[in-house]
Design a protein around this motif. Structure first.
Motif, short mmCIF file in Angstrom:
data_model
loop_
_atom_site.label_atom_id
_atom_site.label_comp_id
_atom_site.label_asym_id
_atom_site.label_seq_id
_atom_site.Cartn_x
_atom_site.Cartn_y
_atom_site.Cartn_z
N GLU A 130 4.16 11.26 -9.51
CA GLU A 130 2.81 11.30 -8.93
C GLU A 130 1.97 10.13 -9.44
N ALA A 131 2.61 8.97 -9.50
CA ALA A 131 1.95 7.77 -10.02
C ALA A 131 1.52 6.84 -8.88
N LYS A 132 0.50 6.06 -9.15
CA LYS A 132 0.04 5.04 -8.23
C LYS A 132 1.06 3.91 -8.25
N VAL A 133 1.34 3.31 -7.08
CA VAL A 133 2.35 2.27 -6.95
C VAL A 133 1.69 0.94 -6.62
N THR A 134 2.11 -0.10 -7.33
CA THR A 134 1.70 -1.46 -7.01
C THR A 134 2.96 -2.30 -6.85
N LEU A 135 3.13 -2.89 -5.67
CA LEU A 135 4.22 -3.83 -5.43
C LEU A 135 3.73 -5.22 -5.84
N VAL A 136 4.51 -5.92 -6.65
CA VAL A 136 4.11 -7.23 -7.15
C VAL A 136 5.18 -8.26 -6.81
N HIS A 137 4.72 -9.40 -6.31
CA HIS A 137 5.60 -10.54 -6.08
C HIS A 137 5.00 -11.73 -6.81
N ALA A 182 -0.43 -0.68 -16.55
CA ALA A 182 0.69 0.06 -15.96
C ALA A 182 1.45 0.83 -17.03
N ASP A 183 2.16 1.85 -16.59
CA ASP A 183 2.92 2.70 -17.50
C ASP A 183 4.42 2.50 -17.38
N LEU A 184 4.86 1.84 -16.30
CA LEU A 184 6.29 1.64 -16.05
C LEU A 184 6.46 0.42 -15.16
N ILE A 185 7.47 -0.40 -15.48
CA ILE A 185 7.85 -1.53 -14.64
C ILE A 185 9.21 -1.20 -14.03
N VAL A 186 9.32 -1.38 -12.73
CA VAL A 186 10.61 -1.24 -12.04
C VAL A 186 10.99 -2.63 -11.56
N ILE A 187 12.19 -3.06 -11.92
CA ILE A 187 12.65 -4.40 -11.57
C ILE A 187 14.14 -4.35 -11.28
N GLY A 188 14.60 -5.22 -10.42
CA GLY A 188 16.02 -5.28 -10.10
C GLY A 188 16.77 -6.18 -11.08
N ASP A 195 3.72 4.24 3.06
CA ASP A 195 2.64 4.77 2.23
C ASP A 195 1.52 3.73 2.19
N LYS A 196 0.43 4.02 2.87
CA LYS A 196 -0.70 3.09 2.93
C LYS A 196 -1.49 3.04 1.63
N ASN A 197 -1.19 3.93 0.70
CA ASN A 197 -1.88 3.94 -0.59
C ASN A 197 -1.26 2.98 -1.60
N ILE A 198 -0.14 2.37 -1.24
CA ILE A 198 0.50 1.41 -2.13
C ILE A 198 -0.38 0.16 -2.19
N GLU A 199 -0.57 -0.34 -3.40
CA GLU A 199 -1.28 -1.60 -3.58
C GLU A 199 -0.25 -2.73 -3.57
N ILE A 200 -0.66 -3.89 -3.05
CA ILE A 200 0.20 -5.06 -3.10
C ILE A 200 -0.54 -6.17 -3.84
N LEU A 201 0.23 -6.95 -4.57
CA LEU A 201 -0.38 -8.00 -5.38
C LEU A 201 0.57 -9.19 -5.48
N VAL A 202 0.06 -10.36 -5.12
CA VAL A 202 0.80 -11.60 -5.28
C VAL A 202 0.18 -12.34 -6.45
N VAL A 203 1.00 -12.74 -7.42
CA VAL A 203 0.49 -13.45 -8.59
C VAL A 203 1.19 -14.80 -8.74
N MET A 228 2.67 9.34 -16.59
CA MET A 228 2.64 7.98 -16.09
C MET A 228 1.76 7.94 -14.86
N LYS A 229 0.77 7.06 -14.92
CA LYS A 229 -0.21 7.02 -13.84
C LYS A 229 -0.03 5.83 -12.90
N ARG A 230 0.58 4.72 -13.38
CA ARG A 230 0.75 3.55 -12.53
C ARG A 230 2.12 2.94 -12.75
N VAL A 231 2.82 2.69 -11.64
CA VAL A 231 4.13 2.07 -11.67
C VAL A 231 4.06 0.74 -10.93
N ILE A 232 4.54 -0.30 -11.59
CA ILE A 232 4.62 -1.63 -10.99
C ILE A 232 6.05 -1.82 -10.52
N ILE A 233 6.23 -2.20 -9.25
CA ILE A 233 7.55 -2.51 -8.73
C ILE A 233 7.57 -4.00 -8.41
#
Length: 157
Positions: free
Chosen positions: A29-36, A114-120, A89-97, A1-6
């Motif tokens: 060891e995946a790249k993280v993108t926080l999405v709102h 993305a390879d995985l979605i993390v959601i509450g 972690d300054k390598n985290i990407e943030i994205l507002v959609v 898994m290379k990219r995880v969306i939270i």
């Protein structure tokens, strides 16, 4: 898994979702993108006081804030930046959609490959879940990749 969306919203449980999702992404060891997914301005003006991950939004004693005086983009960006700082972690990407939550999240996941979605999973009343469904349920039904649901409340009504 290379990219995880939270996926994060302004619920106080977002901190738990961010922390647990980030820990899993780091273990993979995946790249993280926080999405709102941004709501309309009326949502932000009716929040009252929002305190989550160091984000302190509108105060109850500030009175009613007119919708046209609210900048949902700025509020959402600030929220995700504070989440990123909290995770240190300054390598985290943030994205507002924009758009409806589940549809916009799935569209973003597909665009970013993305390879995985993390959601509450907010505990909702049974009737609400059976009549209108939850964002988490809609994401799980629409996703073509694994969805990790972080339970955020053990109190079921």
């Amino acid at each position: 898994m290379k990219r995880v969306i939270i996926a994060l919203d302004f619920d106080p449980s977002a901190q738990k979702v961010a922390e647990e999702g980030y820990a899993i992404a780091k273990a993979l060891e995946a790249k993280v993108t926080l999405v709102h997914v941004k709501a309309d301005a009326d949502y932000y003006s009716s929040l009252g006081q929002v305190v989550v991950i160091g984000f302190s939004g509108h105060q109850k004693d500030a009175g009613s804030i007119p919708s046209d005086a609210i900048d949902p983009d700025a509020i959402s960006q600030e929220f995700l930046k504070k989440a990123m700082l909290h995770l240190a972690d300054k390598n985290i990407e943030i994205l507002v959609v924009n758009g409806t939550c589940a549809d916009s999240l799935i569209k973003t996941v597909n665009q970013l490959k993305a390879d995985l979605i993390v959601i509450g999973s907010h505990s909702r009343k049974w009737f609400e879940n059976t009549t209108i469904g939850s964002v988490t349920q809609k994401v799980m039904l629409s996703s073509t990749i694994p969805v990790l649901v972080i339970p955020t409340n053990k109190n079921f009504d």
